[in-house]
Design an enzyme around this catalytic site. Structure first.
Site, mmCIF file in Angstrom:
data_model
loop_
_atom_site.group_PDB
_atom_site.id
_atom_site.type_symbol
_atom_site.label_atom_id
_atom_site.label_comp_id
_atom_site.label_asym_id
_atom_site.label_seq_id
_atom_site.Cartn_x
_atom_site.Cartn_y
_atom_site.Cartn_z
ATOM 1 N N LYS A 249 1.623 17.727 0.665
ATOM 2 C CA LYS A 249 0.352 17.804 -0.064
ATOM 3 C C LYS A 249 -0.426 19.033 0.397
ATOM 4 C CE LYS A 249 -0.034 12.804 -0.597
ATOM 5 N NZ LYS A 249 -0.186 12.349 -1.975
ATOM 6 N N ASP B 292 8.595 13.453 4.407
ATOM 7 C CA ASP B 292 7.366 12.672 4.456
ATOM 8 C C ASP B 292 6.491 13.362 3.423
ATOM 9 O OD1 ASP B 292 4.680 11.908 4.988
ATOM 10 O OD2 ASP B 292 5.402 11.037 6.857
ATOM 11 N N HIS B 293 6.379 12.766 2.244
ATOM 12 C CA HIS B 293 5.787 13.550 1.142
ATOM 13 C C HIS B 293 4.325 13.916 1.420
ATOM 14 C CE1 HIS B 293 4.218 9.708 -0.407
ATOM 15 N NE2 HIS B 293 3.368 10.434 -1.112
ATOM 16 N N HIS C 248 3.219 8.474 7.148
ATOM 17 C CA HIS C 248 2.140 9.294 6.594
ATOM 18 C C HIS C 248 0.913 9.361 7.510
ATOM 19 C CE1 HIS C 248 4.745 8.956 3.253
ATOM 20 N NE2 HIS C 248 4.233 7.893 2.709
ATOM 21 N N LYS D 275 -3.215 -1.861 0.256
ATOM 22 C CA LYS D 275 -3.012 -1.924 -1.196
ATOM 23 C C LYS D 275 -4.106 -2.811 -1.773
ATOM 24 C CE LYS D 275 1.660 -0.560 -1.409
ATOM 25 N NZ LYS D 275 1.742 0.807 -1.913
ATOM 26 N N LYS E 143 12.317 8.613 2.848
ATOM 27 C CA LYS E 143 11.905 7.548 3.735
ATOM 28 C C LYS E 143 12.345 6.202 3.133
ATOM 29 C CE LYS E 143 7.685 5.819 3.529
ATOM 30 N NZ LYS E 143 7.311 4.980 2.389
ATOM 31 N N ASP F 55 5.510 1.099 5.991
ATOM 32 C CA ASP F 55 5.514 1.859 4.747
ATOM 33 C C ASP F 55 4.575 3.069 4.816
ATOM 34 O OD1 ASP F 55 6.273 2.090 1.934
ATOM 35 O OD2 ASP F 55 4.211 1.536 1.462
HETATM 36 C C1 BG6 Z 1 4.865 5.896 -0.268
HETATM 37 C C2 BG6 Z 1 4.789 4.419 -0.047
HETATM 38 O O1 BG6 Z 1 5.520 6.528 0.790
HETATM 39 O O2 BG6 Z 1 3.552 6.419 -0.384
HETATM 40 C C3 BG6 Z 1 4.044 3.738 -1.184
HETATM 41 O O3 BG6 Z 1 6.100 3.879 0.039
HETATM 42 C C4 BG6 Z 1 2.692 4.371 -1.375
HETATM 43 O O4 BG6 Z 1 3.898 2.343 -0.952
HETATM 44 C C5 BG6 Z 1 2.817 5.891 -1.475
HETATM 45 O O5 BG6 Z 1 2.144 3.848 -2.570
HETATM 46 C C6 BG6 Z 1 1.458 6.543 -1.480
HETATM 47 O O6 BG6 Z 1 1.610 7.895 -1.758
HETATM 48 P P1 BG6 Z 1 0.439 8.738 -2.440
HETATM 49 O O7 BG6 Z 1 0.972 10.111 -2.497
HETATM 50 O O8 BG6 Z 1 0.205 8.110 -3.780
HETATM 51 O O9 BG6 Z 1 -0.747 8.574 -1.548
#
Ligand code: BG6
Length: 500
Positions: free
Chosen positions: A180, A175-176, A238, A338, A146, A233
């Protein structure tokens, strides 16, 4: 499951993602015995490393050690290349051919784009020109990090560009969040248990709340973040993906397309946001300097790489509806930010109260007792809240908890999202990757907000770093006494004064 031998080619290998996520994930896969017998990793980047110096760099970055890691690193190679130069691609092809011949990796390549997004069209085009997208001598897969576009139009263009070289079935858009374990468990909770499904609709659910809070600020990514913001972002990808898993209909099977068709339908059913009244749907915030545990912390505008007059949002909350039979009239509230008090991602299903409220909470207020909290991270698990009589005279009711925590499964460890996603790609399973049409549908939904932000009209509310976002974000939630849940680190607790 057996895996085909293959080479993972990482473009942008000298960047941060490779050392922080990809190499550790591949190492863990190797330790778990999940990688094919003959796997190789070829890092590609502008920086001038050779195999040895690249391995040394990874050694420092990943802080892994031991014999296993040394053995693993012997499978890692490096090719320096200007990813926009055709000549360098020929050299890359020669290197791949040589590795393939020497290690018998059967011509199977995964191309992983961990580069700046400006190269997402260029690299596939140049790979295609050399015939490296063709699958006649082995399979070829393309993984794209992404952000996939910066708005609807750019996402459409990127899809067109990539699809002119690769087929959709070869594409793996990351989309990580989908990698999960706890996110995948939403499917099992919903569709593996008969007891929840009858309640999972507009008749029994009052509203749904999804939070992805982070205690960190923008850290070293000020430059990128200032041109992105929380909406692009986190929300576009997500949070909307989480929404889809909560709201989708049961898929006909676990087949990749069956699942992805259902998530697409959710995106297509999102009620378009009313452009005339966007302030009723959207709150934007930006963290300001404050004191956390006695220490002064910077405000967003003082962060490195951030414009001193930036109007980029570091907090976004959106209220919306899904127009279908299951969800008509049920508000969905999502928020992310954040520099909030703690790092927590969770989904809260607020069930409707009883038709006639007989009891009060022990401390006097009426409330809906029934909530299901699906905790994505940390203290991963599921919590069900219900009312219970306090012993003694009268009918004082207290909220009681029933919970399951992943930490109770002592024999099993949660795998990292990248581990799962990389393994799925090696197996050719794209279920947990976003399909092109879904990505576009998500951009389409938030496009009115992007346009509004660009117009400079919407207010941006400051919130002190370490607080739960703009003050009036609570007014957003409709209903008597309703507020966001203020989660603690610990799954079972909530409130403004818990341990964070
Ligand atoms: C990323 C964003 O995709 O996901 C970051 O670009 C964010 O800004 C992160 O911090 C959050 O991922 P996780 O897995 O820590 O919740």
């Amino acid at each position: 499951m057996t895996s085909d031998n293959c080479i993972l080619v990482i473009f942008g290998a000298s960047g941060d993602l490779t050392g922080r996520k990809l190499i550790p994930a591949m190492f863990d896969l190797m330790k778990g015995g999940h990688l094919p017998d003959r796997y190789k990793i070829l890092g590609v980047g502008r920086s001038q490393y050779n195999d040895q110096t690249f391995r040394e760099k990874l050694n420092l970055e990943t802080q892994e050690e031991g014999d296993d890691y040394s053995l693993f690193l012997e499978n890692v190679f490096y090719q320096s290349a200007d990813t926009a130069s055709e000549d360098d691609y020929r050299k890359l092809e020669e290197r791949l051919t040589e590795l393939n011949r020497k290690y018998k990796t059967e011509g199977n390549y995964i191309f992983y784009l961990a580069t700046p997004p400006q190269l997402y069209s260029v690299i596939p085009r140049l790979l295609c020109q050399l015939g490296l997208s063709k699958e006649d001598k082995g399979w070829r897969r393309l993984v794209i990090e992404k952000p996939f576009g910066v708005d609807l139009e750019s996402a459409r263009q990127l899809n067109r560009d990539i699809l002119s070289c690769f087929k959709e079935s070869q594409l793996y858009r990351i989309d990580h969040y989908l990698g999960k374990e706890t996110v995948q468990n939403i499917l099992v909770t919903r569709f593996g248990n008969g007891i929840f499904e009858p309640l999972w609709n507009r008749n029994f659910i009052d509203h749904v709340e999804i939070t992805a809070a982070e205690s960190l600020g923008v850290e070293k990514r000020g430059g990128y973040y200032d041109s992105s913001g929380a909406l692009k972002d986190m929300v576009q990808n997500h949070l909307l993906q989480l929404t889809a898993l909560v709201a989708m209909e049961p898929p006909a099977s676990l087949d990749s397309d069956a699942i992805r068709n259902e998530t697409l339908k959710v995106f297509q059913s999102l009620k378009p946001l009313d452009r005339e009244n966007l302030n009723k749907h959207y709150i934007r915030g930006q963290y300001t300097s404050s004191k956390i545990k006695g220490e002064i912390v910077k405000g967003y505008r003082e962060e490195n790489g951030v414009d001193r007059e930036s109007r980029t949002e570091t907090y976004a909350a959106i209220k919306f509806y899904i127009e279908n039979w299951r969800w008509g009239g049920v508000p969905f509230y999502i928020r992310t930010g954040k520099k909030l008090p703690t790092r927590v991602t969770e989904i809260v299903i607020h069930f409707k109260s009883t038709p006639h409220r007989l009891f009060k909470k022990a401390f006097g207020t009426m409330d809906n007792f029934n909530k299901m909290i699906i905790r994505i991270q940390p203290d991963e698990g599921i919590l069900l809240k219900f009312g219970m009589k306090m012993p003694g005279a009268g009918f004082n009711v207290k909220e009681a908890n029933m919970s399951f925590r992943y930490s109770e499964l002592s024999s099993v460890q949660l795998t990292s999202a990248y581990e799962r996603l990389l393994l799925d790609c090696i197996h050719g399973d794209s279920t947990l990757y976003a399909r092109g049409d879904a990505v576009e549908a998500c951009w389409e939904f938030i496009q009115p907000l992007i346009d509004e932000d660009k117009s400079g009209k919407p207010q941006i509310f400051g919130y002190p770093a370490g607080s739960w976002g703009p003050e009036h974000a609570d007014d957003f939630i409709e209903g008597e006494g309703c507020t966001w849940r203020y989660p603690c680190k610990n799954l079972t607790n909530d409130g403004l004064f818990c341990e964070l």
